[in-house]
Design an enzyme around this catalytic site. Structure first.
Site, PDB file in Angstrom:
ATOM      1  N   ASP A  29       0.939  -1.262  -0.151  1.00 15.08           N
ATOM      2  CA  ASP A  29      -0.120   0.140  -0.032  1.00 15.08           C
ATOM      3  C   ASP A  29       0.866   1.411  -0.009  1.00 15.08           C
ATOM      4  OD1 ASP A  29      -2.235   1.472   0.162  1.00 15.08           O
ATOM      5  OD2 ASP A  29      -2.751   1.193   2.097  1.00 15.08           O
ATOM      6  N   GLY A  30       0.247   2.250  -0.600  1.00 14.53           N
ATOM      7  CA  GLY A  30       0.787   3.621  -0.472  1.00 14.53           C
ATOM      8  C   GLY A  30       1.537   4.183  -1.567  1.00 14.53           C
ATOM      9  N   HIS A  46       2.845   3.170  -8.970  1.00  6.65           N
ATOM     10  CA  HIS A  46       2.744   1.826  -9.123  1.00  6.65           C
ATOM     11  C   HIS A  46       3.871   1.284 -10.017  1.00  6.65           C
ATOM     12  CE1 HIS A  46      -1.377   2.030  -7.764  1.00  6.65           C
ATOM     13  NE2 HIS A  46      -1.875   2.795  -8.769  1.00  6.65           N
ATOM     14  N   SER A  75     -10.915  -6.779  -5.138  1.00  9.27           N
ATOM     15  CA  SER A  75     -11.984  -6.740  -5.978  1.00  9.27           C
ATOM     16  C   SER A  75     -12.484  -5.564  -5.871  1.00  9.27           C
ATOM     17  CB  SER A  75     -13.123  -7.876  -5.444  1.00  9.27           C
ATOM     18  OG  SER A  75     -13.024  -8.169  -4.114  1.00  9.27           O
ATOM     19  N   GLU A  76     -12.390  -4.780  -4.840  1.00  9.05           N
ATOM     20  CA  GLU A  76     -13.124  -3.091  -4.594  1.00  9.05           C
ATOM     21  C   GLU A  76     -12.047  -2.267  -5.541  1.00  9.05           C
ATOM     22  OE1 GLU A  76     -11.975  -5.257  -1.856  1.00  9.05           O
ATOM     23  OE2 GLU A  76     -14.041  -5.921  -1.556  1.00  9.05           O
ATOM     24  N   ASN A  77     -10.870  -2.650  -5.910  1.00 11.44           N
ATOM     25  CA  ASN A  77     -10.077  -1.550  -6.773  1.00 11.44           C
ATOM     26  C   ASN A  77     -10.740  -1.325  -7.971  1.00 11.44           C
ATOM     27  OD1 ASN A  77      -6.789  -2.719  -5.738  1.00 11.44           O
ATOM     28  ND2 ASN A  77      -8.102  -1.133  -4.640  1.00 11.44           N
ATOM     29  N   TRP A  78     -11.718  -2.070  -8.624  1.00 14.97           N
ATOM     30  CA  TRP A  78     -12.480  -1.568  -9.826  1.00 14.97           C
ATOM     31  C   TRP A  78     -13.144  -0.106  -9.565  1.00 14.97           C
ATOM     32  CZ3 TRP A  78     -11.096  -4.404 -13.836  1.00 14.97           C
ATOM     33  CH2 TRP A  78     -11.001  -5.834 -13.557  1.00 14.97           C
ATOM     34  N   ARG A  80     -11.676   2.473  -8.581  1.00 19.36           N
ATOM     35  CA  ARG A  80     -10.695   3.547  -9.030  1.00 19.36           C
ATOM     36  C   ARG A  80     -11.135   4.093 -10.256  1.00 19.36           C
ATOM     37  NH1 ARG A  80      -5.078   2.577  -6.144  1.00 19.36           N
ATOM     38  NH2 ARG A  80      -6.066   1.837  -4.124  1.00 19.36           N
ATOM     39  N   ARG A 197       1.992  -5.146   6.248  1.00 19.74           N
ATOM     40  CA  ARG A 197       1.168  -4.043   5.270  1.00 19.74           C
ATOM     41  C   ARG A 197       2.038  -2.796   5.424  1.00 19.74           C
ATOM     42  NH1 ARG A 197      -4.776  -2.683   4.527  1.00 19.74           N
ATOM     43  NH2 ARG A 197      -4.441  -0.895   3.275  1.00 19.74           N
ATOM     44  N   SER A 205      -8.222  -5.038   4.948  1.00 17.22           N
ATOM     45  CA  SER A 205      -8.599  -4.813   3.514  1.00 17.22           C
ATOM     46  C   SER A 205      -9.131  -6.137   2.751  1.00 17.22           C
ATOM     47  CB  SER A 205      -7.694  -4.043   2.751  1.00 17.22           C
ATOM     48  OG  SER A 205      -7.471  -2.759   3.507  1.00 17.22           O
TER      49      SER A 205
HETATM   50  C1  FPP Z   1      -1.709   0.309  -3.248  1.00 17.20           C
HETATM   51  O1  FPP Z   1      -1.466   1.607  -3.469  1.00 17.20           O
HETATM   52  C2  FPP Z   1      -1.231  -0.402  -4.420  1.00 17.20           C
HETATM   53  C3  FPP Z   1      -1.939  -1.005  -5.672  1.00 17.20           C
HETATM   54  C4  FPP Z   1      -3.651  -1.033  -5.671  1.00 17.20           C
HETATM   55  C5  FPP Z   1      -1.314  -1.900  -6.773  1.00 17.20           C
HETATM   56  C6  FPP Z   1      -0.281  -2.570  -6.699  1.00 17.20           C
HETATM   57  C7  FPP Z   1       0.392  -3.234  -7.765  1.00 17.20           C
HETATM   58  C8  FPP Z   1       1.698  -3.051  -7.753  1.00 17.20           C
HETATM   59  C9  FPP Z   1       2.822  -2.777  -6.927  1.00 17.20           C
HETATM   60  C10 FPP Z   1       2.094  -3.838  -9.157  1.00 17.20           C
HETATM   61  C11 FPP Z   1       2.413  -5.323  -8.801  1.00 17.20           C
HETATM   62  C12 FPP Z   1       2.704  -5.907 -10.240  1.00 17.20           C
HETATM   63  C13 FPP Z   1       2.448  -7.207 -10.705  1.00 17.20           C
HETATM   64  C14 FPP Z   1       2.859  -7.699 -12.030  1.00 17.20           C
HETATM   65  C15 FPP Z   1       2.140  -7.951  -9.544  1.00 17.20           C
HETATM   66  P1  FPP Z   1      -2.287   2.774  -3.450  1.00 17.20           P
HETATM   67  O2  FPP Z   1      -2.621   2.949  -5.081  1.00 17.20           O
HETATM   68  O3  FPP Z   1      -3.854   2.272  -3.060  1.00 17.20           O
HETATM   69  O4  FPP Z   1      -1.683   3.989  -2.871  1.00 17.20           O
HETATM   70  P2  FPP Z   1      -2.408   4.941  -1.821  1.00 17.20           P
HETATM   71  O5  FPP Z   1      -3.199   4.311  -0.755  1.00 17.20           O
HETATM   72  O6  FPP Z   1      -1.471   5.756  -1.328  1.00 17.20           O
HETATM   73  O7  FPP Z   1      -3.381   5.659  -2.897  1.00 17.20           O
END
Ligand code: FPP
Length: 249
Positions: A29-30, A46, A75-78, A80, A197, A205
């Site tokens: 996360d982050g 990312h 499944s909740e990330n859709w 975004r 985490r 989550s």
């Molecule tokens: C959460 O950070 C991260 C994700 C939703 C994506 C994680 C994916 C990768 C690191 C790539 C992995 C690649 C492969 C091929 C497995 P966030 O976007 O929720 O960060 P925030 O909470 O600061 O907004």
């Protein structure tokens, strides 16, 4: 102290190789916050997150950890913005395509868990290829949770078991924890010993809800793109200081 990229190639001397977690799970996360902090668009977070993941996978291999499971897309990330969802899907696909050769050389066994049917067809194809190609590899077991939700996983296990009961293949009395676990996506790799985490949130989550029942939890304020071997070292040190009692005294 800042760790140089080449540092900590081997298991740090203050860690006991005999008491390492066999299976580590990570909620990465982050990424978005990291990008914002550096004045960049979210997708850059990312992208950097992929570099962090690649090094953690290598670190697990170097230090003798047998399994790594990461939460790449819930499944909740859709929910975004479409642009970000599309970016992530394309990123997963590209990374898989680019890294497959190296994964083979490093003997990594890749698996995906989650509801994979709703992913873009081209990503499903790349997933199928990487899982099939690495199936007989004997090195670290690398599981990527994509379009994954812990409650959904439990519901699909219940449904599969109910169908078996309905068909008369098993009796309700035969349903126990071991049978239930065989219907989870993680039946081969088992429960994580340690769940990490990043970015400070104290939440599961919807990740591996059944499997983390007795996992040790480690939360760090560090944002995922900044997580490195030194941070992993802290997490393992904290893990080794704990006494795992599994509910006993
Ligand atoms: C959460 O950070 C991260 C994700 C939703 C994506 C994680 C994916 C990768 C690191 C790539 C992995 C690649 C492969 C091929 C497995 P966030 O976007 O929720 O960060 P925030 O909470 O600061 O907004």
């Amino acid at each position: 102290m800042i760790t140089k990229p080449s540092a900590l190639q081997q298991l740090p001397a203050d860690l006991d190789a005999e008491r390492l977690p066999k299976h580590v799970a990570v909620i990465m996360d982050g990424n978005g916050r990291w990008a914002k902090l550096h004045g960049m668009p979210r997708f850059m977070g990312h992208r950097r997150g992929v570099d962090t993941l690649k090094d953690l996978l290598r670190c697990c291999r170097d230090w003798g950890i047998q399994a790594l499971t990461v939460y790449a897309f819930s499944s909740e990330n859709w929910g975004r913005p479409l642009e970000e969802v599309n970016f992530l899907m394309t990123l997963f696909e590209r990374v898989l395509r680019q890294e497959l050769q190296e994964m083979m050389e490093e003997n990594v066994r890749i698996n995906f868990v989650g509801n994979l049917d709703s992913l873009p067809k081209s990503l499903q194809e790349e997933i199928r290829r990487s899982v099939e190609n690495t199936r007989n590899n004997q090195g670290i077991h690398f599981t990527i949770a994509t379009n994954y939700g812990g409650r959904q996983e439990i519901v699909q296990a219940c449904r599969a078991i109910a169908e078996q009961v309905q068909q008369g293949l098993i009796q309700p009395e035969q349903i126990d924890e071991a049978l239930f676990e065989r219907h989870l996506y993680t039946s081969e790799v088992g429960d994580p010993d340690l769940l990490i985490r990043t970015s400070g949130e104290m939440r599961l989550s919807n990740f591996l809800l059944w499997q983390v029942a007795y996992s040790e939890l480690y939360v760090t304020e560090t944002l995922w793109p900044d997580f490195n071997r030194e941070e992993f070292h802290y997490a393992l040190r904290s893990y080794q200081k704990r006494e795992r009692r599994f509910g006993k005294v």
